[in-house]
Design an enzyme around this catalytic site. Structure first.
Site, mmCIF file in Angstrom:
data_model
loop_
_atom_site.group_PDB
_atom_site.id
_atom_site.type_symbol
_atom_site.label_atom_id
_atom_site.label_comp_id
_atom_site.label_asym_id
_atom_site.label_seq_id
_atom_site.Cartn_x
_atom_site.Cartn_y
_atom_site.Cartn_z
ATOM 1 N N GLU A 87 77.449 -28.838 -10.417
ATOM 2 C CA GLU A 87 76.365 -29.523 -9.682
ATOM 3 C C GLU A 87 76.802 -30.951 -9.312
ATOM 4 O O GLU A 87 76.610 -31.394 -8.174
ATOM 5 C CB GLU A 87 75.119 -29.520 -10.580
ATOM 6 C CG GLU A 87 73.940 -30.349 -10.120
ATOM 7 C CD GLU A 87 72.823 -30.347 -11.188
ATOM 8 O OE1 GLU A 87 72.351 -29.257 -11.562
ATOM 9 O OE2 GLU A 87 72.429 -31.436 -11.647
ATOM 10 N N SER A 118 68.089 -23.648 -15.832
ATOM 11 C CA SER A 118 68.284 -24.501 -14.658
ATOM 12 C C SER A 118 67.244 -24.218 -13.601
ATOM 13 O O SER A 118 66.761 -23.097 -13.468
ATOM 14 C CB SER A 118 69.672 -24.287 -14.058
ATOM 15 O OG SER A 118 69.808 -25.101 -12.898
ATOM 16 N N HIS A 133 77.737 -25.451 -15.372
ATOM 17 C CA HIS A 133 76.848 -25.399 -14.193
ATOM 18 C C HIS A 133 76.536 -26.825 -13.723
ATOM 19 O O HIS A 133 76.622 -27.140 -12.539
ATOM 20 C CB HIS A 133 75.561 -24.652 -14.542
ATOM 21 C CG HIS A 133 74.432 -24.875 -13.567
ATOM 22 N ND1 HIS A 133 73.703 -26.044 -13.522
ATOM 23 C CD2 HIS A 133 73.924 -24.089 -12.586
ATOM 24 C CE1 HIS A 133 72.799 -25.976 -12.558
ATOM 25 N NE2 HIS A 133 72.912 -24.792 -11.973
ATOM 26 N N ASN A 134 76.189 -27.686 -14.669
ATOM 27 C CA ASN A 134 75.849 -29.060 -14.308
ATOM 28 C C ASN A 134 77.073 -29.818 -13.796
ATOM 29 O O ASN A 134 76.963 -30.617 -12.868
ATOM 30 C CB ASN A 134 75.241 -29.792 -15.503
ATOM 31 C CG ASN A 134 73.790 -29.414 -15.728
ATOM 32 O OD1 ASN A 134 73.355 -28.350 -15.297
ATOM 33 N ND2 ASN A 134 73.041 -30.264 -16.395
ATOM 34 N N LYS A 162 75.807 -23.543 -19.170
ATOM 35 C CA LYS A 162 74.873 -24.465 -18.496
ATOM 36 C C LYS A 162 75.532 -25.823 -18.261
ATOM 37 O O LYS A 162 75.351 -26.446 -17.211
ATOM 38 C CB LYS A 162 73.591 -24.635 -19.317
ATOM 39 C CG LYS A 162 72.620 -25.682 -18.755
ATOM 40 C CD LYS A 162 72.221 -25.356 -17.319
ATOM 41 C CE LYS A 162 71.057 -26.161 -16.748
ATOM 42 N NZ LYS A 162 71.067 -27.584 -16.821
HETATM 43 C C1 6PG Z 1 69.252 -28.142 -13.697
HETATM 44 C C2 6PG Z 1 69.686 -29.574 -13.666
HETATM 45 C C3 6PG Z 1 69.049 -30.317 -14.786
HETATM 46 C C4 6PG Z 1 69.083 -31.833 -14.610
HETATM 47 C C5 6PG Z 1 70.479 -32.388 -14.699
HETATM 48 C C6 6PG Z 1 70.545 -33.768 -14.148
HETATM 49 O O1 6PG Z 1 70.153 -27.313 -13.843
HETATM 50 O O2 6PG Z 1 68.070 -27.857 -13.567
HETATM 51 O O3 6PG Z 1 71.064 -29.659 -13.810
HETATM 52 O O4 6PG Z 1 69.628 -29.891 -15.967
HETATM 53 O O5 6PG Z 1 68.505 -32.159 -13.406
HETATM 54 O O6 6PG Z 1 70.822 -32.393 -16.047
HETATM 55 O O7 6PG Z 1 71.632 -34.372 -14.703
HETATM 56 P P1 6PG Z 1 71.997 -35.875 -14.510
HETATM 57 O O8 6PG Z 1 70.773 -36.687 -14.848
HETATM 58 O O9 6PG Z 1 73.104 -36.065 -15.480
HETATM 59 O O10 6PG Z 1 72.379 -36.018 -13.079
#
Ligand code: 6PG
Length: 476
Positions: A189, A128, A185-186, A182
């Site tokens: 996010e 990430s 984590h997303n 991960k």
């Molecule tokens: C990270 C981000 C990366 C990506 C996301 C965006 O941890 O660096 O999460 O993995 O920016 O997957 O996800 P979406 O396109 O689904 O918003």
């Protein structure tokens, strides 16, 4: 061969990861399906370190020290399988394939089994931090065997972000554990961004602040408990003015959020595990709703637009209320995400250390925040914490913000500004600590129409009431 490690797939993330490795003094073999990309990387950045360009996958493998370590940085799904299939034919027992993409952890488990049967290590690794993180220090979440981590760990730890002298990288657990973490984590996010978006919407429509003023609010928040990368960049994005029109950038962007799948997977897996990740689910559904442009237009036509009427008298007090509601809701979202990791770890036998996950998320990744050090402390104090909300510090933080949180949700409801993240987080907090839940009534109804049985509060056993036969209770 003499290269310490190889990278195949040199799009932005792969290219930056290779540069990060080279800048740390590793001899890096680099490969891409079309050689132009490899050449561009060398032309632009060849002087940053020791790169060994490889024209073919066979060249890449031949240029590596043993046991060989190849990081695959291609699109998740079929492209990843294609590269793995090619590599497997060229590698030898003991070699390691690292998948640094956003793979689904079930795919990682499948690939790990196949490669293990051939004597190879497959290391599904969450990475990430976006482009910048890949180059300057990401948060790295490797799964796979403990043996593979002995070889890869030192390299990955050295290129990861560092916080308080500790690398934002640790061995998460076997097979798919790294990609699972991960994924969550997303999911977090998504939830965090939804809560930030609701805060903005409330400040703008219920309190009547302009984007530039809200940018300033977020800038201030970023120097307190809410200090985080996402809050920091929210100030940047809200403060940005569109060059073409002179309007706030946020007003010229189409309000239809996209998603590539990791948030949805998190919710799907939570449903399977029976873990209520309501904050993440609301965030995924809020994106889905936003993207349904046609349906939204039809609803505006039929119901009239909910424009959100300003209901707020004391703006300054409301800004502070929203700050507290955001913090409390964020605690709930993270509590739910950590619950999900714990449940999966138990289910799959991964042995994941939750405190260690908070530790490696303190830097490098998209959800990096001051707050994560608190989570690290909470789990280090008690690894079996039933919920983050139960930890002394977080229980206190949530109680302190409770009145503000309720006022914000009430204002959202009264002013017609949708705040599904805030309100569902508050509902979760109220449900989790309720003395009695109406689930008792649900059980009664299930027993009434389907003889599904229930348990009693005062006696052990399973019971059923003969609802149409004199309401006699039978039980075991
Ligand atoms: C990270 C981000 C990366 C990506 C996301 C965006 O941890 O660096 O999460 O993995 O920016 O997957 O996800 P979406 O396109 O689904 O918003």
């Amino acid at each position: 061969g003499t290269a310490r490690i190889g990278v195949t797939g040199l799009a932005t993330m792969g290219g930056n990861l290779a540069r990060n490795l080279a800048r740390h003094g590793y001899r890096v073999a680099v490969h891409n399906r079309s050689m132009t990309r490899t050449q561009t990387l060398l032309d632009k950045h060849g002087d940053e370190g020791d790169f060994v360009p490889a024209e073919s996958m066979a060249d890449l493998v031949a240029s590596l020290q043993r046991p060989r370590q190849v990081i695959v940085m291609v699109k998740a799904g079929q492209p990843t399988d294609a590269v793995i299939d090619e590599l497997v034919e060229l590698l030898e027992p003991g070699d390691m394939v690292v998948d640094g993409g956003n793979a689904h952890f079930a795919d990682t488990r499948r690939r790990e089994t196949v490669l293990r049967e051939r004597g190879l290590h497959f290391v599904g690794t969450g990475i990430s931090g976006g482009e910048e993180g890949a180059l300057n220090g990401p948060s790295i979440m490797p799964g796979g065997s403990a043996e593979s981590y002995q070889h890869l760990g030192p390299v990955l730890e050295s290129i990861a972000a560092q916080v308080d002298g500790q690398p934002c990288c640790t061995h998460v657990g076997p097979d798919g554990a790294g990609h699972f973490v991960k994924m969550v984590h997303n999911g977090i996010e998504y939830a965090d961004m939804q809560l930030i978006a609701e805060s903005y919407d409330l400040l703008r429509r219920a309190a009547g602040l302009e984007p530039a003023e809200i940018a300033e609010v977020f800038r201030t928040w970023n120097s307190g408990d809410l200090e985080s990368y996402l809050v920091e960049i929210t100030a940047e994005v809200l403060g940005h003015v569109d060059a073409a029109t002179g309007r706030p950038f946020v007003d010229v962007v189409a309000d239809e959020a996209e998603q590539k799948g990791t948030g949805r997977w998190t919710v799907q897996e939570a449903l399977e595990l029976g873990i209520p990740v309501t904050g993440i689910a609301e965030a995924v559904f809020a994106r889905s709703l936003s993207a349904r442009a046609g349906q939204r237009a039809a609803a505006r036509g039929a119901l009239g637009a909910s424009s959100g009427t300003a209901k707020v008298g004391d703006r300054q007090a409301f800004v502070e209320d929203v700050r507290q509601a955001l913090y409390a809701s964020k605690v709930v979202a993270y509590a739910q995400g950590f619950d999900q990791i714990r449940a999966a770890s138990e289910f799959y036998g991964w042995g994941i250390d939750l405190g260690a996950m908070a530790t490696i998320w303190r830097g490098g990744c998209i959800i990096r925040a001051r707050f994560l050090d608190r989570i690290r402390q909470a789990y280090h104090g008690n690894a079996d914490l039933p919920s983050l909300l139960v930890d002394d510090y977080f229980a206190g933080a949530v109680s302190d913000g409770e009145a503000a949180w309720r006022r914000v949700v009430a204002t959202a409801v009264e002013s017609g500004v949708p705040a599904p993240g805030f309100s569902s987080a508050l509902a979760y907090h109220d449900a989790l600590r309720a003395e009695r839940l109406p689930a008792a009534l649900v059980q009664g109804l299930r027993d009434f129409f389907g003889a599904h049985t229930y348990r009693r509060v005062d006696r052990d056993g399973v019971f059923h009431t003969l609802w149409s036969e004199g309401r006699t209770e039978i039980g075991t």
